[in-house]
Design an enzyme around this catalytic site. Sequence first.
Site, PDB file in Angstrom:
ATOM      1  N   SER A  95       0.823  -1.210   0.000  1.00 32.43           N
ATOM      2  CA  SER A  95       0.000   0.000   0.000  1.00 32.43           C
ATOM      3  C   SER A  95       0.854   1.254   0.000  1.00 32.43           C
ATOM      4  CB  SER A  95      -0.945  -0.009   1.192  1.00 32.43           C
ATOM      5  OG  SER A  95      -0.302  -0.436   2.341  1.00 32.43           O
ATOM      6  N   HIS A 106      -2.330  -2.550  -6.529  1.00 35.50           N
ATOM      7  CA  HIS A 106      -2.824  -2.165  -5.201  1.00 35.50           C
ATOM      8  C   HIS A 106      -4.353  -2.197  -5.159  1.00 35.50           C
ATOM      9  CE1 HIS A 106      -3.107   1.174  -1.918  1.00 35.50           C
ATOM     10  NE2 HIS A 106      -3.218  -0.022  -1.395  1.00 35.50           N
ATOM     11  N   GLU A 115      -5.005   0.414  -8.031  1.00 33.92           N
ATOM     12  CA  GLU A 115      -3.922   1.308  -8.473  1.00 33.92           C
ATOM     13  C   GLU A 115      -2.839   0.422  -9.085  1.00 33.92           C
ATOM     14  OE1 GLU A 115      -3.044   5.255  -5.846  1.00 33.92           O
ATOM     15  OE2 GLU A 115      -2.847   3.384  -4.754  1.00 33.92           O
ATOM     16  N   ASN A 134      -2.980   6.284  -0.608  1.00 27.39           N
ATOM     17  CA  ASN A 134      -2.590   6.427   0.801  1.00 27.39           C
ATOM     18  C   ASN A 134      -1.849   7.723   1.108  1.00 27.39           C
ATOM     19  OD1 ASN A 134      -3.792   4.233   2.075  1.00 27.39           O
ATOM     20  ND2 ASN A 134      -2.322   2.868   1.084  1.00 27.39           N
TER      21      ASN A 134
HETATM   22  C1  CAA Z   1      -5.029   0.963   3.144  1.00 23.67           C
HETATM   23  C2  CAA Z   1      -4.916   0.841   1.684  1.00 23.67           C
HETATM   24  O1  CAA Z   1      -3.832   0.584   1.190  1.00 23.67           O
HETATM   25  C3  CAA Z   1      -6.001   1.093   0.724  1.00 23.67           C
HETATM   26  C4  CAA Z   1      -7.386   0.840   1.217  1.00 23.67           C
HETATM   27  O2  CAA Z   1      -7.921  -0.201   0.997  1.00 23.67           O
HETATM   28  S1  CAA Z   1      -8.083   2.078   2.061  1.00 23.67           S
HETATM   29  C5  CAA Z   1      -9.707   1.491   2.401  1.00 23.67           C
HETATM   30  C6  CAA Z   1     -10.617   1.691   1.217  1.00 23.67           C
HETATM   31  N1  CAA Z   1     -11.929   1.272   1.586  1.00 23.67           N
HETATM   32  C7  CAA Z   1     -12.850   2.120   2.055  1.00 23.67           C
HETATM   33  O3  CAA Z   1     -12.629   3.322   2.119  1.00 23.67           O
HETATM   34  C8  CAA Z   1     -14.124   1.481   2.484  1.00 23.67           C
HETATM   35  C9  CAA Z   1     -15.097   2.491   3.061  1.00 23.67           C
HETATM   36  N2  CAA Z   1     -16.326   1.828   3.433  1.00 23.67           N
HETATM   37  C10 CAA Z   1     -17.264   1.482   2.526  1.00 23.67           C
HETATM   38  O4  CAA Z   1     -17.151   1.766   1.339  1.00 23.67           O
HETATM   39  C11 CAA Z   1     -18.481   0.793   3.047  1.00 23.67           C
HETATM   40  O5  CAA Z   1     -18.627   1.045   4.426  1.00 23.67           O
HETATM   41  C12 CAA Z   1     -18.453  -0.758   2.813  1.00 23.67           C
HETATM   42  C13 CAA Z   1     -18.463  -1.061   1.316  1.00 23.67           C
HETATM   43  C14 CAA Z   1     -17.227  -1.424   3.440  1.00 23.67           C
HETATM   44  C15 CAA Z   1     -19.671  -1.384   3.473  1.00 23.67           C
HETATM   45  O6  CAA Z   1     -20.784  -0.773   2.923  1.00 23.67           O
HETATM   46  P1  CAA Z   1     -22.110  -0.484   3.784  1.00 23.67           P
HETATM   47  O7  CAA Z   1     -23.110   0.011   2.826  1.00 23.67           O
HETATM   48  O8  CAA Z   1     -21.713   0.339   4.944  1.00 23.67           O
HETATM   49  O9  CAA Z   1     -22.478  -1.864   4.413  1.00 23.67           O
HETATM   50  P2  CAA Z   1     -23.255  -3.096   3.818  1.00 23.67           P
HETATM   51  O10 CAA Z   1     -24.594  -2.700   3.295  1.00 23.67           O
HETATM   52  O11 CAA Z   1     -23.199  -4.106   4.911  1.00 23.67           O
HETATM   53  O12 CAA Z   1     -22.351  -3.596   2.616  1.00 23.67           O
HETATM   54  C16 CAA Z   1     -22.473  -3.189   1.275  1.00 23.67           C
HETATM   55  C17 CAA Z   1     -22.009  -4.354   0.413  1.00 23.67           C
HETATM   56  O13 CAA Z   1     -20.632  -4.654   0.690  1.00 23.67           O
HETATM   57  C18 CAA Z   1     -20.489  -6.019   1.108  1.00 23.67           C
HETATM   58  N3  CAA Z   1     -19.441  -6.047   2.128  1.00 23.67           N
HETATM   59  C19 CAA Z   1     -19.350  -5.236   3.211  1.00 23.67           C
HETATM   60  N4  CAA Z   1     -18.232  -5.528   3.914  1.00 23.67           N
HETATM   61  C20 CAA Z   1     -17.605  -6.530   3.246  1.00 23.67           C
HETATM   62  C21 CAA Z   1     -16.402  -7.267   3.468  1.00 23.67           C
HETATM   63  N5  CAA Z   1     -15.589  -7.003   4.506  1.00 23.67           N
HETATM   64  N6  CAA Z   1     -16.071  -8.229   2.577  1.00 23.67           N
HETATM   65  C22 CAA Z   1     -16.866  -8.511   1.514  1.00 23.67           C
HETATM   66  N7  CAA Z   1     -18.017  -7.842   1.246  1.00 23.67           N
HETATM   67  C23 CAA Z   1     -18.374  -6.878   2.107  1.00 23.67           C
HETATM   68  C24 CAA Z   1     -21.841  -6.396   1.661  1.00 23.67           C
HETATM   69  O14 CAA Z   1     -22.060  -7.776   1.589  1.00 23.67           O
HETATM   70  C25 CAA Z   1     -22.781  -5.647   0.726  1.00 23.67           C
HETATM   71  O15 CAA Z   1     -22.861  -6.352  -0.480  1.00 23.67           O
HETATM   72  P3  CAA Z   1     -24.164  -6.253  -1.421  1.00 23.67           P
HETATM   73  O16 CAA Z   1     -24.405  -4.811  -1.710  1.00 23.67           O
HETATM   74  O17 CAA Z   1     -23.738  -7.018  -2.607  1.00 23.67           O
HETATM   75  O18 CAA Z   1     -25.250  -6.867  -0.649  1.00 23.67           O
HETATM   76  N1  NDP Z   2      -5.503  -3.533   5.172  1.00 24.22           N
HETATM   77  C1  NDP Z   2      -5.790  -2.830   4.110  1.00 24.22           C
HETATM   78  O1  NDP Z   2      -6.800  -2.107   4.080  1.00 24.22           O
HETATM   79  C2  NDP Z   2      -4.885  -2.867   2.913  1.00 24.22           C
HETATM   80  C3  NDP Z   2      -3.646  -3.471   2.970  1.00 24.22           C
HETATM   81  N2  NDP Z   2      -2.864  -3.495   1.850  1.00 24.22           N
HETATM   82  C4  NDP Z   2      -1.565  -4.139   1.891  1.00 24.22           C
HETATM   83  O2  NDP Z   2      -1.763  -5.545   1.753  1.00 24.22           O
HETATM   84  C5  NDP Z   2      -0.756  -6.261   2.494  1.00 24.22           C
HETATM   85  C6  NDP Z   2      -1.457  -7.179   3.476  1.00 24.22           C
HETATM   86  O3  NDP Z   2      -2.294  -6.416   4.349  1.00 24.22           O
HETATM   87  P1  NDP Z   2      -3.456  -7.102   5.182  1.00 24.22           P
HETATM   88  O4  NDP Z   2      -4.071  -8.200   4.414  1.00 24.22           O
HETATM   89  O5  NDP Z   2      -4.284  -6.010   5.704  1.00 24.22           O
HETATM   90  O6  NDP Z   2      -2.617  -7.707   6.405  1.00 24.22           O
HETATM   91  P2  NDP Z   2      -2.985  -8.923   7.374  1.00 24.22           P
HETATM   92  O7  NDP Z   2      -2.189  -8.693   8.620  1.00 24.22           O
HETATM   93  O8  NDP Z   2      -4.458  -9.099   7.455  1.00 24.22           O
HETATM   94  O9  NDP Z   2      -2.425 -10.200   6.578  1.00 24.22           O
HETATM   95  C7  NDP Z   2      -1.088 -10.413   6.237  1.00 24.22           C
HETATM   96  C8  NDP Z   2      -0.904 -11.919   6.148  1.00 24.22           C
HETATM   97  O10 NDP Z   2       0.366 -12.204   5.565  1.00 24.22           O
HETATM   98  C9  NDP Z   2       0.976 -13.227   6.335  1.00 24.22           C
HETATM   99  N3  NDP Z   2       2.419 -13.187   6.135  1.00 24.22           N
HETATM  100  C10 NDP Z   2       3.344 -12.412   6.762  1.00 24.22           C
HETATM  101  N4  NDP Z   2       4.573 -12.688   6.260  1.00 24.22           N
HETATM  102  C11 NDP Z   2       4.402 -13.628   5.298  1.00 24.22           C
HETATM  103  C12 NDP Z   2       5.291 -14.339   4.438  1.00 24.22           C
HETATM  104  N5  NDP Z   2       6.611 -14.119   4.467  1.00 24.22           N
HETATM  105  N6  NDP Z   2       4.776 -15.260   3.582  1.00 24.22           N
HETATM  106  C13 NDP Z   2       3.448 -15.507   3.533  1.00 24.22           C
HETATM  107  N7  NDP Z   2       2.560 -14.869   4.348  1.00 24.22           N
HETATM  108  C14 NDP Z   2       3.044 -13.947   5.208  1.00 24.22           C
HETATM  109  C15 NDP Z   2       0.542 -12.915   7.767  1.00 24.22           C
HETATM  110  O11 NDP Z   2       0.742 -14.045   8.600  1.00 24.22           O
HETATM  111  P3  NDP Z   2       0.898 -13.773  10.217  1.00 24.22           P
HETATM  112  O12 NDP Z   2      -0.409 -13.254  10.671  1.00 24.22           O
HETATM  113  O13 NDP Z   2       1.255 -15.094  10.738  1.00 24.22           O
HETATM  114  O14 NDP Z   2       2.019 -12.759  10.349  1.00 24.22           O
HETATM  115  C16 NDP Z   2      -0.929 -12.590   7.531  1.00 24.22           C
HETATM  116  O15 NDP Z   2      -1.723 -13.771   7.477  1.00 24.22           O
HETATM  117  C17 NDP Z   2       0.134  -5.196   3.118  1.00 24.22           C
HETATM  118  O16 NDP Z   2       1.223  -4.949   2.270  1.00 24.22           O
HETATM  119  C18 NDP Z   2      -0.785  -3.977   3.186  1.00 24.22           C
HETATM  120  O17 NDP Z   2      -0.104  -2.768   3.212  1.00 24.22           O
HETATM  121  C19 NDP Z   2      -3.266  -2.970   0.649  1.00 24.22           C
HETATM  122  C20 NDP Z   2      -4.503  -2.391   0.537  1.00 24.22           C
HETATM  123  C21 NDP Z   2      -5.403  -2.257   1.674  1.00 24.22           C
END
Ligand code: CAA
Ligand code: NDP
Length: 284
Positions: free
Chosen positions: A119, A140, A152, A190
Site C-alpha cells: 500500500s 494495489h 492502483e 494512501n
Molecule cells: C489501506 C490501503 O492501502 C487502501 C485501502 O484499501 S483504504 C480502504 C478503502 N476502503 C474504504 O474506504 C471502504 C469504506 N467503506 C465502505 O465503502 C463501506 O462502508 C463498505 C463497502 C465497506 C460497506 O458498505 P455499507 O453500505 O456500509 O455496508 P453493507 O450494506 O453491509 O455492505 C455493502 C455491500 O458490501 C459487502 N461487504 C461489506 N463488507 C464486506 C467485506 N468485509 N467483505 C466482503 N463484502 C463486504 C456487503 O455484503 C454488501 O454487499 P451487497 O451490496 O452485494 O449486498
Molecule cells: N488492510 C488494508 O486495508 C490494505 C492493505 N494493503 C496491503 O496488503 C498487504 C497485506 O495487508 P493485510 O491483508 O491487511 O494484512 P494482514 O495482517 O491481514 O495479513 C497479512 C498476512 O500475511 C501473512 N504473512 C506475513 N509474512 C508472510 C510471508 N513471508 N509469507 C506468507 N505470508 C506472510 C501474515 O501471517 P501472520 O499473521 O502469521 O504474520 C498474515 O496472514 C500489506 O502490504 C498492506 O499494506 C493494501 C490495501 C489495503
Amino acid sequence: MNIQKILVIGAGQMGAGIAQVCAMSGFDVVLNDINQESIDRGMKTIHKNLSRQVEKERLTNEQKQSVLERITPNLALNEVSGVDLVIEAAVENMEVKSNLFAKLDSITSEHTILATNTSSLPITEIAAATKRPEKVIGMHFMNPVPVMKLVEIIRGLATSDEVYEIIEDLTKKLNKVPVEVNDFPGFVSNRILMPMINEAIYTVYEGVATPEAVDEVMKLGMNHPMGPLTLADFIGLDTCLYIMEILHDGFGDDKYRACPLLRKYVKAGWLGRKSGRGFFIYES
Ligand SMILES: CC(=O)CC(=O)SCCNC(=O)CCNC(=O)[C@H](O)C(C)(C)COP(=O)(O)OP(=O)(O)OC[C@H]1O[C@@H](n2cnc3c(N)ncnc32)[C@H](O)[C@@H]1OP(=O)(O)O
Ligand SMILES: NC(=O)C1=CN([C@@H]2O[C@H](COP(=O)(O)OP(=O)(O)OC[C@H]3O[C@@H](n4cnc5c(N)ncnc54)[C@H](OP(=O)(O)O)[C@@H]3O)[C@@H](O)[C@H]2O)C=CC1
C-alpha cells in the site's frame, strides 16, 4: 501471455479477498501463508462471502463450490509450480517483501510476473531484490477487495510496457477499474487517505472530540461511508502506522509524522477489527 494460475501470498484480509475475486473470475489460485491459522481464517472469510452471494441468489451453490475448488491453500512456497502471476499481500514491511521477492525470483518460471499489493512501499526497491525488475509491478487493491472497484497500478523504474498491459487487462477481467499512478511513497490513495486518518487520530489525542464524534462529523458532514477511525480499525492500525512511517521516511517531511496515540495502540496490540479492539471494540 495468457494468465491461468495465480499465486496469492498472505491469507490475511487482502490476500483472502484477492484470492476470492481471482477464483470468481475463473483463475486457478494458490493461497499461501506462513501460518495455518491465517489460511483457515482466510478460507473461512471466502466461504462466508460466497455463501452471502448464494443467499442473495447472485451465485448458485454449484458456482460457489467451483470457485472454492479453484483455490488451493498452501503453506510451502517451494511446492508451488506452474504459476503465471504472483500477487504478494504479506505484511507491509520492506525486509519481508524483499526476502519474499528474492525467493520468488529463484523458484518461479522465467515468464512469471511478480506483483505486489503493497500500500505504500517503493515498487522499484522491491523489484531490485529480483533479477527480473521488468516483470515486477504494483497491483494495489482496496479493502474490502470483493466490493471496491479500484486497483492502483504502479510501474517500477524498469517495469516493461508488456507487463503493464497484461496487468491492466487482468484487472479488467477481475471486474475492477485500473488507474495508473507513479512510484512515490503511498502512491495516490494512501498519500491522501492516511494523513486524513492520522489527523483524525490527532484530533482524539488532543481531546478535541471523542472517536465517536470524529466519525459522526466525517460521515454526516462529508458523506464518507465510514468515519476515519472506523476505517483505520478496518484497515488495521499496524498497517496505518507502517504507511505513515513510509510516508515520513520517503518524503522526509514532518507533516507525515505518525500520531503518538496510533503508536501506543499498535504497541498495546490494539490493531483494530482484526484484533478485536482499536478505537472501537468488536465482537469476534
Ligand atoms: C489501506 C490501503 O492501502 C487502501 C485501502 O484499501 S483504504 C480502504 C478503502 N476502503 C474504504 O474506504 C471502504 C469504506 N467503506 C465502505 O465503502 C463501506 O462502508 C463498505 C463497502 C465497506 C460497506 O458498505 P455499507 O453500505 O456500509 O455496508 P453493507 O450494506 O453491509 O455492505 C455493502 C455491500 O458490501 C459487502 N461487504 C461489506 N463488507 C464486506 C467485506 N468485509 N467483505 C466482503 N463484502 C463486504 C456487503 O455484503 C454488501 O454487499 P451487497 O451490496 O452485494 O449486498
Ligand atoms: N488492510 C488494508 O486495508 C490494505 C492493505 N494493503 C496491503 O496488503 C498487504 C497485506 O495487508 P493485510 O491483508 O491487511 O494484512 P494482514 O495482517 O491481514 O495479513 C497479512 C498476512 O500475511 C501473512 N504473512 C506475513 N509474512 C508472510 C510471508 N513471508 N509469507 C506468507 N505470508 C506472510 C501474515 O501471517 P501472520 O499473521 O502469521 O504474520 C498474515 O496472514 C500489506 O502490504 C498492506 O499494506 C493494501 C490495501 C489495503
